[in-house]
Design an enzyme around this catalytic site. Structure first.
Site, PDB file in Angstrom:
ATOM      1  N   ASP A  92       0.857  -1.182   0.000  1.00 49.17           N
ATOM      2  CA  ASP A  92       0.000   0.000   0.000  1.00 49.17           C
ATOM      3  C   ASP A  92       0.894   1.234   0.000  1.00 49.17           C
ATOM      4  OD1 ASP A  92      -2.127   1.668   0.123  1.00 49.17           O
ATOM      5  OD2 ASP A  92      -2.770   1.117   2.141  1.00 49.17           O
ATOM      6  N   SER A  93       0.397   2.317  -0.561  1.00 51.12           N
ATOM      7  CA  SER A  93       1.253   3.485  -0.797  1.00 51.12           C
ATOM      8  C   SER A  93       1.460   4.365   0.426  1.00 51.12           C
ATOM      9  CB  SER A  93       0.643   4.348  -1.900  1.00 51.12           C
ATOM     10  OG  SER A  93      -0.582   4.917  -1.456  1.00 51.12           O
ATOM     11  N   ASP A 265      -8.290  -7.076   1.367  1.00 48.91           N
ATOM     12  CA  ASP A 265      -7.380  -7.165   2.508  1.00 48.91           C
ATOM     13  C   ASP A 265      -8.075  -6.614   3.734  1.00 48.91           C
ATOM     14  OD1 ASP A 265      -6.040  -4.381   3.580  1.00 48.91           O
ATOM     15  OD2 ASP A 265      -6.784  -4.198   1.532  1.00 48.91           O
ATOM     16  N   CYS A 303     -13.268 -27.082  10.036  1.00 49.30           N
ATOM     17  CA  CYS A 303     -12.037 -26.442   9.558  1.00 49.30           C
ATOM     18  C   CYS A 303     -10.855 -27.391   9.706  1.00 49.30           C
ATOM     19  CB  CYS A 303     -11.788 -25.150  10.342  1.00 49.30           C
ATOM     20  SG  CYS A 303     -10.301 -24.252   9.840  1.00 49.30           S
ATOM     21  N   CYS A 305      -7.593 -26.291   9.441  1.00 51.47           N
ATOM     22  CA  CYS A 305      -6.371 -25.533   9.710  1.00 51.47           C
ATOM     23  C   CYS A 305      -5.602 -26.196  10.860  1.00 51.47           C
ATOM     24  CB  CYS A 305      -6.682 -24.073  10.026  1.00 51.47           C
ATOM     25  SG  CYS A 305      -7.299 -23.761  11.699  1.00 51.47           S
ATOM     26  N   CYS A 308      -7.344 -25.926  14.351  1.00 49.32           N
ATOM     27  CA  CYS A 308      -8.521 -26.775  14.560  1.00 49.32           C
ATOM     28  C   CYS A 308      -8.177 -28.260  14.510  1.00 49.32           C
ATOM     29  CB  CYS A 308      -9.588 -26.443  13.519  1.00 49.32           C
ATOM     30  SG  CYS A 308     -10.254 -24.769  13.699  1.00 49.32           S
ATOM     31  N   HIS A 334      -6.148 -19.510  12.642  1.00 47.45           N
ATOM     32  CA  HIS A 334      -7.485 -19.993  12.288  1.00 47.45           C
ATOM     33  C   HIS A 334      -8.297 -18.920  11.570  1.00 47.45           C
ATOM     34  CE1 HIS A 334     -11.527 -21.532  12.372  1.00 47.45           C
ATOM     35  NE2 HIS A 334     -11.890 -20.416  12.978  1.00 47.45           N
TER      36      HIS A 334
END
Length: 372
Positions: A92-93, A265, A303, A305, A308, A334
């Site tokens: 990002d700028s 984002d 989930c 991940c 989990c 998560h």
């Protein structure tokens, strides 16, 4: 070096599935990008981040300029090597910091004068400086310098910010000369439809490889964000990626995807994780609550991940109550996985021809809760 292909379209909405090719790999869209402001996604290692399914992260020009400085990063071989992340990075700028640190700066047509919050010294950020910093950092995608107006703001103030953003875009393009880095423009306009539409037309006229919708999530109601996206997205070129900045709730993601947005984002998943909160089926669970003390089920039974798969709600409750840093990391892992999984599920639904039934419009009690 940099290209974008649209591979599938929803027949009843503007949703699409695509692939963004960058020097550090492909990004499959729709895609959520975790925020690594200072070259780190807070509390999460690059290896852990990779296992969440993340394909691209965001870092911030302003903050990296202050610490450690782009010269240090450049000496290390660029931001990818500096932080040990060999996947795509978008920077990002610093335009959002113009908004968020408003009391510390002075804005004019030349740029922004900052008072360094670290040592009180005076700094200047212009389109030329912002682009030069991003070229030194070596990100795959750089953002043009922009002015993000606050909410609420008068029509005249937002119009002035738009005109300045368009002027700064021209200057950003003029100085940018890094062939292996794409430059995206940013649309502004606040909550004024006519300003948003004009900004979309102006930014689109530069034939850039990507366009972002900025100036959202600055305090306006969620419905205003959705209205902005519906107005602006149809005005953008079809063959380039479209990026909605600062969005992370499931409802907003689904509505944005249904309007043809590709990239997102948000700091939300890690910020919630650092405060002991988990995202489960679109809800926010406070793991400090005593109800989890004896709950030995996985955090989210749907989930896969690492959190989990390996840890229970009771253990996470214990870590959070004990103020152990591991708890914040596990929840952040998560939460990022949760949003990556959601965007991937939307992509599959678009390819399978069931996006409009499952995700658009996304409701809290919709089938989306049970199909991803």
């Amino acid at each position: 070096m940099f290209s974008f292909q649209i591979n599938s379209n929803c027949s009843s909405t503007r949703a699409r599935v695509g692939c963004l090719n960058t020097p550090h790999g492909d990004v499959h869209t729709p895609q959520f990008m975790p925020v690594g402001t200072l070259g780190t996604v807070k509390g999460v290692s690059p290896d852990q981040l990779l296992k969440t399914g993340s394909e691209m992260i965001l870092a911030n020009t302003y903050h990296l300029h202050l610490q450690p400085g782009e010269e240090i990063v450049h000496e290390a071989g660029g931001l990818h090597k500096f932080m040990g992340w060999d996947q795509p990075i978008l920077t990002d700028s610093g335009g959002y910091q113009v908004f968020s640190l408003g009391k510390l700066n002075k804005i004019d047509d030349e740029g922004v004068e900052f008072k360094n919050p670290r040592d009180g010294s005076h700094l200047k950020l212009t389109p030329e400086i912002a682009i030069q910093i991003q070229m030194s950092l070596g990100s795959d995608i750089a953002m043009a310098f922009d002015q993000c107006p606050p909410y609420p703001a008068t029509f005249n103030d937002v119009e002035e910010a738009c005109l300045r953003t368009h002027n700064w875009l021209e200057r950003s393009i003029a100085i940018h000369n890094k062939s292996d880095q794409a430059l995206f423009g940013i649309i502004q306009g606040g909550c004024y439809p006519e300003l948003r539409e004009e900004s979309a037309r102006v930014v689109s006229s530069f034939n850039l490889p990507g366009i972002a919708i900025g100036g959202v999530s600055v305090g306006e109601p969620s419905d205003q964000i959705n209205h902005i996206v519906r107005k602006v997205a149809p005005l953008l070129p079809e063959g380039i990626p479209r990026y909605l900045m600062g969005i992370g709730s499931l409802r907003e993601l689904a509505i944005a995807v249904s309007n043809g947005i590709d990239l997102f984002d948000c700091v939300m998943p890690t910020r919630l994780g650092r405060h002991g909160t988990a995202l489960v089926s679109g809800e926010r669970w406070n793991l400090r609550n005593a109800t989890f003390r004896n709950d030995h089920k996985p955090l989210d039974e749907t989930c896969l991940c690492e959190t989990c798969t390996n840890h229970t709600r009771a253990y996470l409750h214990h870590l959070i109550r004990s103020e152990e840093l591991l708890g914040l990391t596990l929840l952040s892992v998560h939460n990022i996985s949760h949003l990556i999984r959601f965007t991937r599920a939307m992509g599959r639904a678009i390819e399978d021809g069931c996006f409009s039934e499952d995700f658009a419009p996304w409701q809290k009690d919709s089938i989306a809760h049970y199909t991803w």
